[in-house]
Design an enzyme around this catalytic site. Structure first.
Site, PDB file in Angstrom:
ATOM      1  N   ARG A  55       0.423  -3.139 -11.312  1.00  0.00           N
ATOM      2  CA  ARG A  55       1.364  -2.295 -12.050  1.00  0.00           C
ATOM      3  C   ARG A  55       1.132  -2.383 -13.558  1.00  0.00           C
ATOM      4  O   ARG A  55       1.283  -1.384 -14.274  1.00  0.00           O
ATOM      5  CB  ARG A  55       2.792  -2.686 -11.686  1.00  0.00           C
ATOM      6  CG  ARG A  55       3.171  -2.225 -10.260  1.00  0.00           C
ATOM      7  CD  ARG A  55       4.356  -2.985  -9.724  1.00  0.00           C
ATOM      8  NE  ARG A  55       4.864  -2.480  -8.452  1.00  0.00           N
ATOM      9  CZ  ARG A  55       4.348  -2.764  -7.256  1.00  0.00           C
ATOM     10  NH1 ARG A  55       3.275  -3.529  -7.144  1.00  0.00           N
ATOM     11  NH2 ARG A  55       4.883  -2.267  -6.149  1.00  0.00           N
ATOM     12  N   GLN A 198       5.429  -0.140  -1.717  1.00  0.00           N
ATOM     13  CA  GLN A 198       4.287   0.701  -2.092  1.00  0.00           C
ATOM     14  C   GLN A 198       4.688   2.172  -2.080  1.00  0.00           C
ATOM     15  O   GLN A 198       4.353   2.927  -3.009  1.00  0.00           O
ATOM     16  CB  GLN A 198       3.128   0.463  -1.130  1.00  0.00           C
ATOM     17  CG  GLN A 198       2.560  -0.941  -1.238  1.00  0.00           C
ATOM     18  CD  GLN A 198       1.426  -1.203  -0.272  1.00  0.00           C
ATOM     19  OE1 GLN A 198       1.132  -0.370   0.589  1.00  0.00           O
ATOM     20  NE2 GLN A 198       0.787  -2.340  -0.406  1.00  0.00           N
ATOM     21  N   ASP A 348       4.403 -10.614   3.197  1.00  0.00           N
ATOM     22  CA  ASP A 348       3.017 -11.110   3.214  1.00  0.00           C
ATOM     23  C   ASP A 348       2.923 -12.573   3.652  1.00  0.00           C
ATOM     24  O   ASP A 348       1.829 -13.131   3.710  1.00  0.00           O
ATOM     25  CB  ASP A 348       2.403 -10.964   1.816  1.00  0.00           C
ATOM     26  CG  ASP A 348       2.220  -9.498   1.439  1.00  0.00           C
ATOM     27  OD1 ASP A 348       2.070  -8.666   2.357  1.00  0.00           O
ATOM     28  OD2 ASP A 348       2.244  -9.183   0.239  1.00  0.00           O
ATOM     29  N   LYS A 375      -1.024  -3.956   7.947  1.00  0.00           N
ATOM     30  CA  LYS A 375      -1.488  -4.641   6.727  1.00  0.00           C
ATOM     31  C   LYS A 375      -3.021  -4.649   6.730  1.00  0.00           C
ATOM     32  O   LYS A 375      -3.641  -3.877   7.431  1.00  0.00           O
ATOM     33  CB  LYS A 375      -0.889  -6.052   6.671  1.00  0.00           C
ATOM     34  CG  LYS A 375       0.629  -6.044   6.505  1.00  0.00           C
ATOM     35  CD  LYS A 375       1.021  -5.407   5.178  1.00  0.00           C
ATOM     36  CE  LYS A 375       2.521  -5.319   4.992  1.00  0.00           C
ATOM     37  NZ  LYS A 375       2.896  -4.559   3.815  1.00  0.00           N
ATOM     38  N   ARG A 423      -5.214 -13.112   3.851  1.00  0.00           N
ATOM     39  CA  ARG A 423      -4.116 -14.032   4.187  1.00  0.00           C
ATOM     40  C   ARG A 423      -4.312 -14.683   5.552  1.00  0.00           C
ATOM     41  O   ARG A 423      -3.840 -15.787   5.787  1.00  0.00           O
ATOM     42  CB  ARG A 423      -2.773 -13.308   4.105  1.00  0.00           C
ATOM     43  CG  ARG A 423      -2.501 -12.796   2.693  1.00  0.00           C
ATOM     44  CD  ARG A 423      -1.061 -12.501   2.423  1.00  0.00           C
ATOM     45  NE  ARG A 423      -0.931 -11.583   1.298  1.00  0.00           N
ATOM     46  CZ  ARG A 423      -1.003 -11.930   0.016  1.00  0.00           C
ATOM     47  NH1 ARG A 423      -1.211 -13.174  -0.319  1.00  0.00           N
ATOM     48  NH2 ARG A 423      -0.882 -11.021  -0.943  1.00  0.00           N
TER      49      ARG A 423
HETATM   50  C1  S3P Z   1       3.157  -4.599  -2.234  1.00  0.00           C
HETATM   51  C2  S3P Z   1       4.056  -4.286  -1.252  1.00  0.00           C
HETATM   52  C3  S3P Z   1       3.965  -4.783   0.129  1.00  0.00           C
HETATM   53  C4  S3P Z   1       2.988  -5.946   0.274  1.00  0.00           C
HETATM   54  C5  S3P Z   1       1.740  -5.747  -0.515  1.00  0.00           C
HETATM   55  C6  S3P Z   1       2.040  -5.531  -1.984  1.00  0.00           C
HETATM   56  C7  S3P Z   1       3.343  -4.028  -3.579  1.00  0.00           C
HETATM   57  O1  S3P Z   1       3.564  -3.721   0.947  1.00  0.00           O
HETATM   58  O2  S3P Z   1       2.673  -6.144   1.641  1.00  0.00           O
HETATM   59  O3  S3P Z   1       0.895  -6.880  -0.384  1.00  0.00           O
HETATM   60  O4  S3P Z   1       2.719  -4.513  -4.543  1.00  0.00           O
HETATM   61  O5  S3P Z   1       4.124  -3.077  -3.704  1.00  0.00           O
HETATM   62  P1  S3P Z   1       4.649  -2.685   1.546  1.00  0.00           P
HETATM   63  O6  S3P Z   1       5.558  -2.351   0.452  1.00  0.00           O
HETATM   64  O7  S3P Z   1       3.931  -1.489   2.043  1.00  0.00           O
HETATM   65  O8  S3P Z   1       5.332  -3.461   2.650  1.00  0.00           O
END
Ligand code: S3P
Length: 479
Positions: A55, A198, A348, A375, A423
């Site tokens: 970000r 995400q 995670d 994932k 992981r």
């Molecule tokens: C993340 C959100 C998670 C996580 C990923 C990083 C992020 O995924 O599993 O490793 O940085 O927004 P989801 O939001 O799709 O669950």
């Protein structure tokens, strides 16, 4: 920056460029972990938070002015985002270890990339980038490695298409995909069908370029790093908990102002060292400077419920995010039931929790893990297989994972298929540190996506914090 300057930057064969386009994992790199001779001990720092690092680069590219970042994760996933931001016209420069500078182009100011954007192994990079591209009038094609090309993108394509952007993807909404961003994007009013930071972030990124208010409703709160960083860069973001869920509203077309970002250590990476300390007799480990955003700390809550001695020291707030040092000491653990509502705050961490549960007494049930199937690998299946290969009974019941704990060291002795999933590799190696017989992973190369230096760091803890001399093997080494 002019288009020509952008192209020249993209072709620069320097160290930065080499780092930004890592070689494909041509040859597997197996690793084996065995029980260390004594306890794990020492203080350490883990690499920067992956979510915040992606970000920082993306919002930096959309800001006016120069964003200085400290503690950026220099793992392959984040380097892909750095390369993509460069391809979209931002000036991205590495100043030193974890220190990066991004000269942004302003909201709506990204330029059309001259080539395919390869997001490697990173779902976060790919999905957030879709949001960013949707709001810009440009054409782009995106791909990724074999793991990423299997992962669902429809979850972002569907809402983002409502902005007026047009997407074409492979069957099932998979990468590679092409996007034609909207010249006049519409603001979204979207309820997330799955709890996904995400997808939420992709909608907010598209909303930056749209006039009016973009509204996203999430059924369960997910990590809010996008919201925090948007505010940090000067955007107006309103968050309200309502009976229909958490509502996030972003006022569109803000002028984002460059701002310094200090990235804390990644709690998802700290988890491996902390669980290893809980499992190896006599251990005491402190991980300094760990991000403790409450939407990320479900694992720590769960471990405490299991009887873990886990303490926060030196708690503070840095750049709008809570941070602290986490101390873990070996202690016997017992089984618990993890409620489904906690899943987003530790999404995670289930593979490493499953390793802890394997050593705990009793049967641990982790509920509501459907999202683990999409994932970097099918983590539900991969975690069950990791345990089964090492003499631990594990069952998948619907979306739940049940782990039959042994109340002590598991047998080990197995070989674990990494399935292109960092992981899974790190969880298996931690299991090897706690097991009676060594555990092998077929390919540890993917660890570099999020935790470069993982094996060396764990070996340093096994040496009581001392650096080893050349030729001295730690408990984690090639077989
Ligand atoms: C993340 C959100 C998670 C996580 C990923 C990083 C992020 O995924 O599993 O490793 O940085 O927004 P989801 O939001 O799709 O669950």
């Amino acid at each position: 920056m002019s288009r020509d300057a952008t192209d020249a930057a993209a072709e620069r064969p320097d160290e930065e460029r080499r780092r930004a386009a890592p070689p494909l994992h041509a040859r597997p790199r197996p690793l084996r972990a065995r029980a260390p001779a004594g306890p794990l001990a020492g203080r350490l720092r883990v690499p920067g938070d992956k979510s915040i690092s992606h970000r920082a680069l993306m919002f930096g590219a959309l800001a006016v002015g120069t964003t200085e970042i400290e503690g950026l994760l220099e793992g392959e996933d984040v380097l892909r985002t750095a390369a993509a931001m460069r391809a979209l016209g931002a000036e991205v420069e590495r100043l030193g270890e974890g220190r990066w500078r991004v000269a942004g182009r302003g909201v709506g100011g990204l330029v059309e990339p001259g080539d395919v954007l390869d997001m490697g192994n990173s779902g976060t990079a790919a999905r957030l980038l879709c949001g960013l591209l949707a709001g810009h009038p440009l054409f782009a094609v995106m791909t990724g490695d074999a793991s990423l090309r299997r992962r669902p993108m429809r979850r972002v394509i569907e809402p983002l298409s409502m902005t007026g952007a047009r997407f074409a993807a492979r069957a099932g909404g998979r990468l590679p995909l092409a996007v034609e961003g909207a010249a006049d994007p519409l603001p979204l009013d979207y309820r997330l069908p799955v709890a996904s930071a995400q997808v939420k972030s992709a909608c907010l990124l598209a909303g930056l370029c749209a006039p009016g208010v973009t509204r996203v409703v999430e059924p369960e709160p997910t990590r809010d790093h996008s919201e925090n960083m948007l505010r940090h860069f000067g955007a107006a973001v309103r968050v309200e908990d309502t009976p229909e869920g958490r509502v996030i509203e972003l006022a569109g077309q803000p002028e984002l102002a460059a701002a310094a970002v200090r990235v804390p250590g990644d709690p998802s990476s700290a988890a491996f060292a902390l669980v290893a300390a809980l499992l190896v007799p006599g251990s005491r480990v402190v991980v300094e400077n760990v991000g403790l955003n409450p939407l990320r700390t479900g694992l720590f809550t769960t471990l405490r419920e299991m009887g873990a001695a886990l303490r926060v020291e030196n708690a503070r707030v840095e750049g709008g995010e809570p941070v602290g040092d986490l101390a873990a000491e070996h202690a016997p653990l017992h089984a618990v039931e993890v409620p489904p509502g906690r899943a987003p705050s530790m999404i995670d961490e289930f593979p490493i929790l499953a390793v802890a549960a394997a050593c705990a007494s009793g049967v641990t049930r982790m509920r509501g893990l459907a999202e683990l199937r999409v994932k970097e690998s099918d983590r539900l299946a991969a975690t069950a297989a990791l345990l089964a290969a090492n003499g631990v009974r594990a069952e998948i019941e619907g979306d739940d994972l049940l782990v039959h704990g042994l109340g002590g060291p598991p047998p080990g002795g197995g070989t674990v298929a990494t399935r292109m999933d960092h992981r899974i590799a790190m969880s298996a190696l931690v299991l090897g540190l706690a097991a009676r017989a060594p555990v092998t992973v077929d390919d540890a190369a993917f660890i570099d996506t999020s935790f470069p230096g993982f094996a060396a760091l764990m070996n340093r803890l096994a040496a009581g914090g001392e650096r080893r001399g050349p030729g001295e093997d730690g408990p984690i080494a090639p077989p």
